[in-house]
Design a protein around this motif. Structure first.
Motif, PDB file in Angstrom:
ATOM      1  N   LEU A  48      81.453  17.276  89.745  1.00  0.00           N
ATOM      2  CA  LEU A  48      80.406  18.041  89.091  1.00  0.00           C
ATOM      3  C   LEU A  48      79.449  18.577  90.147  1.00  0.00           C
ATOM      4  O   LEU A  48      78.826  17.805  90.873  1.00  0.00           O
ATOM      5  CB  LEU A  48      79.644  17.145  88.105  1.00  0.00           C
ATOM      6  N   LEU A  49      79.375  19.907  90.257  1.00  0.00           N
ATOM      7  CA  LEU A  49      78.389  20.525  91.130  1.00  0.00           C
ATOM      8  C   LEU A  49      77.094  20.638  90.338  1.00  0.00           C
ATOM      9  O   LEU A  49      77.102  21.134  89.206  1.00  0.00           O
ATOM     10  CB  LEU A  49      78.842  21.911  91.579  1.00  0.00           C
ATOM     11  N   VAL A  50      75.986  20.184  90.931  1.00  0.00           N
ATOM     12  CA  VAL A  50      74.696  20.201  90.239  1.00  0.00           C
ATOM     13  C   VAL A  50      73.694  20.961  91.096  1.00  0.00           C
ATOM     14  O   VAL A  50      73.357  20.534  92.203  1.00  0.00           O
ATOM     15  CB  VAL A  50      74.189  18.776  89.962  1.00  0.00           C
ATOM     16  N   ASP A  51      73.241  22.073  90.572  1.00  0.00           N
ATOM     17  CA  ASP A  51      72.293  22.946  91.252  1.00  0.00           C
ATOM     18  C   ASP A  51      70.879  22.537  90.836  1.00  0.00           C
ATOM     19  O   ASP A  51      70.502  22.691  89.678  1.00  0.00           O
ATOM     20  CB  ASP A  51      72.569  24.395  90.844  1.00  0.00           C
ATOM     21  N   ILE A  52      70.096  22.007  91.792  1.00  0.00           N
ATOM     22  CA  ILE A  52      68.741  21.534  91.471  1.00  0.00           C
ATOM     23  C   ILE A  52      67.659  22.515  91.927  1.00  0.00           C
ATOM     24  O   ILE A  52      66.471  22.199  91.891  1.00  0.00           O
ATOM     25  CB  ILE A  52      68.470  20.133  92.055  1.00  0.00           C
ATOM     26  N   ARG A  53      68.060  23.711  92.338  1.00  0.00           N
ATOM     27  CA  ARG A  53      67.065  24.703  92.775  1.00  0.00           C
ATOM     28  C   ARG A  53      66.197  25.142  91.609  1.00  0.00           C
ATOM     29  O   ARG A  53      66.633  25.168  90.469  1.00  0.00           O
ATOM     30  CB  ARG A  53      67.760  25.933  93.369  1.00  0.00           C
ATOM     31  N   TYR A  54      64.986  25.532  91.908  1.00  0.00           N
ATOM     32  CA  TYR A  54      64.108  25.997  90.840  1.00  0.00           C
ATOM     33  C   TYR A  54      64.459  27.433  90.464  1.00  0.00           C
ATOM     34  O   TYR A  54      65.162  28.144  91.173  1.00  0.00           O
ATOM     35  CB  TYR A  54      62.637  25.809  91.182  1.00  0.00           C
ATOM     36  N   ALA A  55      63.975  27.836  89.297  1.00  0.00           N
ATOM     37  CA  ALA A  55      64.384  29.098  88.671  1.00  0.00           C
ATOM     38  C   ALA A  55      64.194  30.312  89.572  1.00  0.00           C
ATOM     39  O   ALA A  55      65.057  31.194  89.607  1.00  0.00           O
ATOM     40  CB  ALA A  55      63.638  29.290  87.358  1.00  0.00           C
ATOM     41  N   ALA A  56      63.096  30.382  90.302  1.00  0.00           N
ATOM     42  CA  ALA A  56      62.849  31.561  91.146  1.00  0.00           C
ATOM     43  C   ALA A  56      63.937  31.731  92.200  1.00  0.00           C
ATOM     44  O   ALA A  56      64.352  32.855  92.487  1.00  0.00           O
ATOM     45  CB  ALA A  56      61.480  31.464  91.804  1.00  0.00           C
ATOM     46  N   CYS A 101      70.813  21.851  96.639  1.00  0.00           N
ATOM     47  CA  CYS A 101      69.477  22.441  96.632  1.00  0.00           C
ATOM     48  C   CYS A 101      69.566  23.748  97.416  1.00  0.00           C
ATOM     49  O   CYS A 101      70.658  24.268  97.623  1.00  0.00           O
ATOM     50  CB  CYS A 101      68.431  21.478  97.211  1.00  0.00           C
ATOM     51  N   ASN A 102      68.472  24.272  97.872  1.00  0.00           N
ATOM     52  CA  ASN A 102      68.518  25.550  98.563  1.00  0.00           C
ATOM     53  C   ASN A 102      69.091  25.445  99.972  1.00  0.00           C
ATOM     54  O   ASN A 102      69.929  26.247 100.360  1.00  0.00           O
ATOM     55  CB  ASN A 102      67.134  26.200  98.597  1.00  0.00           C
ATOM     56  N   GLU A 103      68.642  24.453 100.743  1.00  0.00           N
ATOM     57  CA  GLU A 103      69.077  24.355 102.133  1.00  0.00           C
ATOM     58  C   GLU A 103      69.595  22.977 102.541  1.00  0.00           C
ATOM     59  O   GLU A 103      69.868  22.740 103.714  1.00  0.00           O
ATOM     60  CB  GLU A 103      67.929  24.759 103.063  1.00  0.00           C
ATOM     61  N   GLY A 104      69.709  22.049 101.604  1.00  0.00           N
ATOM     62  CA  GLY A 104      70.305  20.756 101.904  1.00  0.00           C
ATOM     63  C   GLY A 104      69.335  19.661 102.297  1.00  0.00           C
ATOM     64  O   GLY A 104      69.746  18.678 102.909  1.00  0.00           O
ATOM     65  N   TYR A 105      68.077  19.790 101.938  1.00  0.00           N
ATOM     66  CA  TYR A 105      67.093  18.742 102.243  1.00  0.00           C
ATOM     67  C   TYR A 105      66.742  17.946 100.992  1.00  0.00           C
ATOM     68  O   TYR A 105      66.949  16.728 100.930  1.00  0.00           O
ATOM     69  CB  TYR A 105      65.831  19.343 102.873  1.00  0.00           C
ATOM     70  N   ALA A 106      66.220  18.601  99.973  1.00  0.00           N
ATOM     71  CA  ALA A 106      65.838  17.912  98.736  1.00  0.00           C
ATOM     72  C   ALA A 106      67.044  17.236  98.094  1.00  0.00           C
ATOM     73  O   ALA A 106      66.917  16.178  97.478  1.00  0.00           O
ATOM     74  CB  ALA A 106      65.196  18.895  97.762  1.00  0.00           C
ATOM     75  N   SER A 107      68.216  17.819  98.260  1.00  0.00           N
ATOM     76  CA  SER A 107      69.422  17.242  97.671  1.00  0.00           C
ATOM     77  C   SER A 107      69.736  15.872  98.255  1.00  0.00           C
ATOM     78  O   SER A 107      70.229  14.996  97.552  1.00  0.00           O
ATOM     79  CB  SER A 107      70.612  18.181  97.857  1.00  0.00           C
ATOM     80  N   SER A 108      69.429  15.664  99.528  1.00  0.00           N
ATOM     81  CA  SER A 108      69.683  14.359 100.143  1.00  0.00           C
ATOM     82  C   SER A 108      68.837  13.276  99.496  1.00  0.00           C
ATOM     83  O   SER A 108      69.313  12.169  99.234  1.00  0.00           O
ATOM     84  CB  SER A 108      69.393  14.405 101.640  1.00  0.00           C
TER      85      SER A 108
END
Length: 161
Positions: A48-56, A101-108
Motif C-alpha cells: 500500500l502506497l500512502v501519500d501523506i503530503r498536504y493538499a497544496a 511525503c514530499n522529499e522523504g523526511y516526514a515519512s521517516s
C-alpha cells in the motif's frame, strides 16, 4: 536532593535532546528504506502506497496513481487495522506500507509511528514524491483525478469497489 532537577546532575533522569538530523538517522537505522522503482515494484506486489503530503502539494505536483491519500495528522487513525476510523485498505498488521511525503523526511518519522502500532512492514520512499517523479514514474495531475472522480459517481461517494 530534592525533586527539583535544576541544581542536579545534567541529564540524570531526563533524556538529552537531539536535533532532527540525529533523530532521522536513529529512526532510519531501524528499518530499510526503498527507492522509487522499488516502491513501484512493491505496489505491484500488493504494498500500500500512502501519500501523506498536504493538499497544496498534491494540487501543485499531482498524485501517484493508486496511492492512498492520508494526510499526516490522520495517518495512525486511518492505518491502524484495529482502529474504528481505519481506511478499508488497512486490513492487517502484516500489510506492506510505503509512506510517501514530499522529499522523504516526514515519512521517516511517520514510519516509526506506524511500526509502534504494529505495522512492522512499513517503510518509506527515499526522496519522497519528488524522487518518484524524477524517476519518471506515473503521476496524475490532481485535476485529472478530480475529473475522473466526478465522472464516476461510485468513486465520488466511496461506494465503488
Amino acid at each position: 536532593m530534592s525533586g527539583d532537577d535544576r541544581g542536579g546532575a545534567e541529564g540524570v533522569g531526563t533524556p538529552q535532546p537531539v536535533g532532527i538530523d540525529e533523530l532521522l538517522e536513529r529512526v532510519r537505522a531501524g528499518y530499510d528504506r526503498i527507492g522509487p522503482h522499488e516502491a513501484s515494484a512493491a505496489a505491484a506486489d500488493g504494498a500500500l502506497l500512502v501519500d501523506i503530503r498536504y493538499a497544496a502539494l498534491r494540487d501543485r505536483d499531482g498524485l501517484i496513481p493508486g496511492a492512498l491519500v492520508v494526510e499526516r495528522n490522520e495517518l495512525e487513525w486511518r492505518l491502524d487495522p484495529q482502529g474504528s476510523h481505519r481506511a478499508a485498505e488497512a486490513v492487517s498488521h502484516d500489510l506492506p506500507v510505503v509512506v510517501i511525503c514530499n522529499e522523504g523526511y516526514a515519512s521517516s518519522l511517520a514510519v516509526v509511528s506506524l511500526r509502534q502500532l504494529g505495522l512492522h512492514r512499513s517503510t518509506d520512499l527515499i526522496g519522497g514524491f519528488q524522487a518518484w517523479r524524477a524517476a519518471g514514474l506515473p503521476v496524475t495531475l490532481a485535476t485529472d483525478a478530480e475529473t475522473a472522480a466526478d465522472a464516476d459517481p461510485e468513486e465520488r461517494t466511496g461506494t465503488g469497489g
